[in-house]
Design a protein around this motif. Structure first.
Motif, PDB file in Angstrom:
ATOM      1  N   VAL A   1      51.020  39.710  35.534  1.00  0.00           N
ATOM      2  CA  VAL A   1      50.143  38.960  36.568  1.00  0.00           C
ATOM      3  C   VAL A   1      48.542  39.543  36.157  1.00  0.00           C
ATOM      4  N   VAL A   2      48.564  40.905  35.847  1.00  0.00           N
ATOM      5  CA  VAL A   2      47.148  41.669  35.666  1.00  0.00           C
ATOM      6  C   VAL A   2      46.673  41.200  34.174  1.00  0.00           C
ATOM      7  N   THR A   3      47.658  41.279  33.315  1.00  0.00           N
ATOM      8  CA  THR A   3      46.940  40.706  31.873  1.00  0.00           C
ATOM      9  C   THR A   3      46.738  38.976  32.113  1.00  0.00           C
ATOM     10  N   GLY A   4      47.585  38.358  32.700  1.00  0.00           N
ATOM     11  CA  GLY A   4      46.966  36.649  32.924  1.00  0.00           C
ATOM     12  C   GLY A   4      45.588  36.629  33.498  1.00  0.00           C
ATOM     13  N   VAL A   5      45.555  37.520  34.820  1.00  0.00           N
ATOM     14  CA  VAL A   5      44.125  37.449  35.420  1.00  0.00           C
ATOM     15  C   VAL A   5      43.050  37.923  34.404  1.00  0.00           C
ATOM     16  N   VAL A   6      43.368  39.006  33.674  1.00  0.00           N
ATOM     17  CA  VAL A   6      42.134  39.538  33.038  1.00  0.00           C
ATOM     18  C   VAL A   6      41.993  38.631  31.637  1.00  0.00           C
ATOM     19  N   VAL A   7      42.607  38.330  31.072  1.00  0.00           N
ATOM     20  CA  VAL A   7      42.447  37.370  29.757  1.00  0.00           C
ATOM     21  C   VAL A   7      41.965  36.143  30.109  1.00  0.00           C
ATOM     22  N   LYS A   8      42.416  35.536  31.417  1.00  0.00           N
ATOM     23  CA  LYS A   8      41.765  34.057  31.691  1.00  0.00           C
ATOM     24  C   LYS A   8      40.182  34.437  31.864  1.00  0.00           C
ATOM     25  N   VAL A   9      39.860  35.249  33.117  1.00  0.00           N
ATOM     26  CA  VAL A   9      38.694  35.432  33.434  1.00  0.00           C
ATOM     27  C   VAL A   9      37.800  36.260  32.274  1.00  0.00           C
ATOM     28  N   GLY A  10      38.390  36.867  31.325  1.00  0.00           N
ATOM     29  CA  GLY A  10      37.563  37.534  30.310  1.00  0.00           C
ATOM     30  C   GLY A  10      37.323  36.300  29.182  1.00  0.00           C
ATOM     31  N   GLY A  11      38.231  35.723  28.911  1.00  0.00           N
ATOM     32  CA  GLY A  11      37.909  34.719  27.888  1.00  0.00           C
ATOM     33  C   GLY A  11      37.092  33.673  28.299  1.00  0.00           C
ATOM     34  N   SER A  12      37.244  33.321  29.548  1.00  0.00           N
ATOM     35  CA  SER A  12      36.138  32.253  30.133  1.00  0.00           C
ATOM     36  C   SER A  12      34.802  32.757  30.254  1.00  0.00           C
TER      37      SER A  12
END
Length: 116
Positions: free
Chosen positions: A30-41
């Motif tokens: 969950v944490v990795t998915g949220v951070v990667v999606k927000v960070g990449g965008s």
């Protein structure tokens, strides 16, 4: 007509006990998915010339997951490519990302309005 049936089918495959016991794997997904999606965008918006606060709004706005992820993870579970633990972790990621986005997005938009 078929979309509610699809979501009901996905929910039927979910093991709710996964959410009742602390699981570092689920937390990490969950944490990795949220951070990667927000960070990449966010990074993409910065490269495109947006300010930091505007890029944050774009990053958070891109966070919600649902349709494609659910189709892929359901197909992978049916094909035996993933197990129930990973399936439940991805469903938790979808659930969390959809629920936290309004709160995070309103705060991010407020930062743009403040000009900070």
């Amino acid at each position: 007509m078929f979309i509610p049936l699809f979501f009901a089918n996905v929910g039927a495959h979910l093991d709710p006990s996964v959410f009742l016991t602390p699981d570092p794997f689920l937390f990490a997904v969950v944490v990795t998915g949220v951070v990667v999606k927000v960070g990449g965008s966010y990074l993409g918006a910065r490269i495109a010339g947006q300010t930091g606060n505007e890029a944050l709004v774009i990053g958070v706005g891109m966070l919600p997951r649902a349709g494609v992820e659910l189709v892929v993870v359901t197909g992978a579970l049916a094909a035996g490519v993933i197990d129930g633990r990973l399936f439940s972790a991805v469903l938790a990621l979808v659930f969390v990302s959809v629920l936290v986005t309004p709160l995070f997005l309103s705060r991010a938009i407020g930062r743009v309005g403040e000009g900070s």
